[in-house]
Design a protein around this motif. Structure first.
Motif, PDB file in Angstrom:
ATOM      1  N   LEU A   1      -0.008  -2.413 112.638  1.00  0.00           N
ATOM      2  CA  LEU A   1      -0.749  -3.443 113.360  1.00  0.00           C
ATOM      3  C   LEU A   1       0.023  -4.761 113.458  1.00  0.00           C
ATOM      4  N   GLU A   2       0.645  -5.189 112.341  1.00  0.00           N
ATOM      5  CA  GLU A   2       1.410  -6.441 112.393  1.00  0.00           C
ATOM      6  C   GLU A   2       2.542  -6.359 113.411  1.00  0.00           C
ATOM      7  N   ARG A   3       3.226  -5.227 113.413  1.00  0.00           N
ATOM      8  CA  ARG A   3       4.331  -5.042 114.357  1.00  0.00           C
ATOM      9  C   ARG A   3       3.839  -5.063 115.797  1.00  0.00           C
ATOM     10  N   ALA A   4       2.744  -4.347 116.050  1.00  0.00           N
ATOM     11  CA  ALA A   4       2.193  -4.307 117.412  1.00  0.00           C
ATOM     12  C   ALA A   4       1.693  -5.678 117.846  1.00  0.00           C
TER      13      ALA A   4
ATOM     14  N   LEU B   1       2.793  -8.277 120.991  1.00  0.00           N
ATOM     15  CA  LEU B   1       1.842  -8.841 121.948  1.00  0.00           C
ATOM     16  C   LEU B   1       1.913 -10.362 121.969  1.00  0.00           C
ATOM     17  N   PHE B   2       2.018 -10.979 120.790  1.00  0.00           N
ATOM     18  CA  PHE B   2       2.129 -12.433 120.715  1.00  0.00           C
ATOM     19  C   PHE B   2       3.429 -12.909 121.348  1.00  0.00           C
ATOM     20  N   ALA B   3       4.514 -12.155 121.130  1.00  0.00           N
ATOM     21  CA  ALA B   3       5.812 -12.548 121.690  1.00  0.00           C
ATOM     22  C   ALA B   3       5.783 -12.536 123.208  1.00  0.00           C
ATOM     23  N   THR B   4       5.169 -11.502 123.796  1.00  0.00           N
ATOM     24  CA  THR B   4       5.108 -11.443 125.255  1.00  0.00           C
ATOM     25  C   THR B   4       4.226 -12.567 125.803  1.00  0.00           C
ATOM     26  N   PHE B   5       3.211 -12.975 125.028  1.00  0.00           N
ATOM     27  CA  PHE B   5       2.395 -14.118 125.453  1.00  0.00           C
ATOM     28  C   PHE B   5       3.245 -15.383 125.507  1.00  0.00           C
ATOM     29  N   VAL B   6       4.022 -15.626 124.442  1.00  0.00           N
ATOM     30  CA  VAL B   6       4.852 -16.834 124.399  1.00  0.00           C
ATOM     31  C   VAL B   6       5.889 -16.807 125.519  1.00  0.00           C
TER      32      VAL B   6
ATOM     33  N   THR C   1       6.926 -14.891 116.043  1.00  0.00           N
ATOM     34  CA  THR C   1       6.551 -13.519 116.395  1.00  0.00           C
ATOM     35  C   THR C   1       7.587 -12.513 115.911  1.00  0.00           C
ATOM     36  N   ALA C   2       8.850 -12.951 115.876  1.00  0.00           N
ATOM     37  CA  ALA C   2       9.916 -12.054 115.403  1.00  0.00           C
ATOM     38  C   ALA C   2       9.924 -11.940 113.883  1.00  0.00           C
ATOM     39  N   LEU C   3       9.429 -12.966 113.199  1.00  0.00           N
ATOM     40  CA  LEU C   3       9.515 -13.004 111.738  1.00  0.00           C
ATOM     41  C   LEU C   3       8.256 -12.521 111.036  1.00  0.00           C
TER      42      LEU C   3
ATOM     43  N   VAL D   1       6.301 -21.716 114.358  1.00  0.00           N
ATOM     44  CA  VAL D   1       6.512 -20.486 113.586  1.00  0.00           C
ATOM     45  C   VAL D   1       5.224 -20.112 112.857  1.00  0.00           C
ATOM     46  N   HIS D   2       4.634 -21.101 112.198  1.00  0.00           N
ATOM     47  CA  HIS D   2       3.402 -20.858 111.428  1.00  0.00           C
ATOM     48  C   HIS D   2       2.269 -20.342 112.303  1.00  0.00           C
ATOM     49  N   THR D   3       2.083 -20.921 113.491  1.00  0.00           N
ATOM     50  CA  THR D   3       0.936 -20.521 114.311  1.00  0.00           C
ATOM     51  C   THR D   3       1.018 -19.048 114.707  1.00  0.00           C
ATOM     52  N   MET D   4       2.209 -18.580 115.047  1.00  0.00           N
ATOM     53  CA  MET D   4       2.345 -17.178 115.439  1.00  0.00           C
ATOM     54  C   MET D   4       2.210 -16.248 114.238  1.00  0.00           C
ATOM     55  N   VAL D   5       2.802 -16.633 113.100  1.00  0.00           N
ATOM     56  CA  VAL D   5       2.663 -15.812 111.893  1.00  0.00           C
ATOM     57  C   VAL D   5       1.196 -15.743 111.490  1.00  0.00           C
ATOM     58  N   TRP D   6       0.530 -16.879 111.484  1.00  0.00           N
ATOM     59  CA  TRP D   6      -0.898 -16.927 111.140  1.00  0.00           C
ATOM     60  C   TRP D   6      -1.702 -16.046 112.093  1.00  0.00           C
TER      61      TRP D   6
END
Length: 409
Positions: A140-143, A147-152, A280-282, A328-333
């Protein structure tokens, strides 16, 4: 790598379709987000009209997030996403025709954006609820990171220059392109394998279906009865009140406090987007190294730190660095919280719980935006909202620190 490990590392063709559908629709959304204000500004110079067009697609989240979540749990989610995307494409296609023929006024534009916003509450909630049936739980985290990366990339980077460029080529063109992206997204989701509708919850008297109000209440109870989900909903609400209050007049802060012009202001905002892309990458690697509870706690400290840095610095590069770390934090969160919620919430409740969380998220943002301008105006100090936000976030951090210790799934 063993055969089992290889299978587990692949997210599968259904995820590829869902991922691509999200990517193209996010790009289209971003194009309209840029072209919409340009269209309204080409019709009128009334700031209230421009603000109304910006508010129109956001308003449905405040009005309908809970109802949309309940409907997502009642209906076939795949068909719902397909139907809603086709409907959004039709609305934007009609808007493109209206612009092309010169009959698109501000009320019609706002109505079109409001309707697409209604569709967004349904499609986004259904798509998130559908994901756990598309990929294995351990992925799930990977997926979600993808999804978050494509949004950004699509919504925050590519769409901004593309939307402006298309508008210059033809005022109706951005909306026609967005309509086409929704059609393509609908086709891709239609190709997903059929998945059963979540079973209906029995009523106390043995009926087949409870009322919509009861379904909404069940979603509220489902989130509130799980301590870590309750803490996270409170966190996102307070974080967004604080952040949006502080950033309501950020353009004035950039000019008066940091001495930046329009280009510098744009670069400053880009710093947070670049940080978000890195996040999103990290996200998956950081979770594997430190675990979800530690990262959520660190995120709260980053929230406090950002406000303190912006309240005290006059150096643009310091502010930009702080915004990049915050990005970085917002995407990881976001990746961690969505994945955690998808694991902890039963399939039959995922739509409703997502709706409750979205209400806390966007409701907090709306309240914060209203408070921020008032606070800056009342105090006369451009840094006052940042100090207030730092104080509120410090209290939040102390209040939820222990509760986040069990944030794993």
């Amino acid at each position: 790598m063993t055969a089992v490990t290889a299978r587990q590392s692949r997210l599968g063709p259904d995820f590829a379709r869902l991922w691509t559908a999200n990517a193209v629709s996010n790009l289209g959304d971003g194009v309209t987000m840029v072209a919409g204000p340009l269209l309204v500004a080409s019709i009128t110079d009334d700031p209230a009209a421009v603000a109304a067009a910006a508010l129109a697609p956001q308003l449905p989240w405040l009005l309908l997030a809970l109802v949309s979540g309940a409907l997502v749990d009642r209906l076939d989610r795949r068909r719902l996403v397909v139907t809603v995307n086709l409907a959004r494409g039709a609305v934007l296609g009609a808007l493109a025709v209206a612009v092309l023929t010169g009959v698109a006024g501000v009320p019609l534009i706002c109505l079109a954006f409001f309707l697409t916003g209604v569709g967004e509450t349904l499609a986004d909630t259904a798509s998130a609820a559908l994901l756990p049936s598309v990929v294995p739980a351990e992925q799930l985290e990977r997926a979600n990171s993808r999804l978050f990366a494509t949004f950004v990339l699509g919504n925050q980077f590519a769409a901004k220059p593309l939307g402006a460029y298309l508008f210059v080529l033809g005022t109706a063109l951005p909306f026609a392109v967005d309509a086409a992206t929704f059609g393509l997204a609908a086709l891709l989701v239609a190709l997903l394998r059929w998945r059963p509708v979540p079973p209906a919850e029995p009523t106390p008297d043995g009926g087949a279906r409870r009322s919509l109000r009861a379904d909404v209440a069940a979603g509220l109870h489902a989130l509130w009865s799980v301590p870590v989900l309750r803490a996270l909903a409170i966190c996102i609400a307070v974080m967004n009140v604080a952040f949006c209050a502080a950033f309501a007049a950020f353009v004035l802060y950039a000019r008066q406090r940091l001495g930046l012009g329009d280009v510098g202001y744009g670069v400053l905002l880009t710093a947070s987007a670049l940080g978000g892309l890195a996040g999103t990458a990290l996200a998956t690697r950081l979770r594997a190294r430190f675990g979800t509870p530690a990262l959520l706690r660190a995120g709260l400290l980053v929230e406090v730190g950002l406000q303190l840095v912006l309240a005290t610095t006059r150096q643009p590069w310091v502010a930009g660095a702080a915004l990049a770390v915050w990005g970085v934090h917002t995407m990881v969160w976001g990746v961690l919280v969505v994945s955690l919620r998808q694991r902890l919430v039963p399939d039959r409740l995922r739509g409703r719980v997502a709706g409750v969380y979205a209400l806390a998220d966007l409701g907090g943002a709306a309240v914060g935006t209203a408070l921020g301008g008032l606070l800056a105006q009342t105090t006369g100090a451009i840094t006052a909202p940042f100090w207030a936000a730092a104080g509120a976030l410090t209290v939040l951090t102390v209040a939820v620190w222990r509760r986040l210790a069990v944030a794993s799934g």
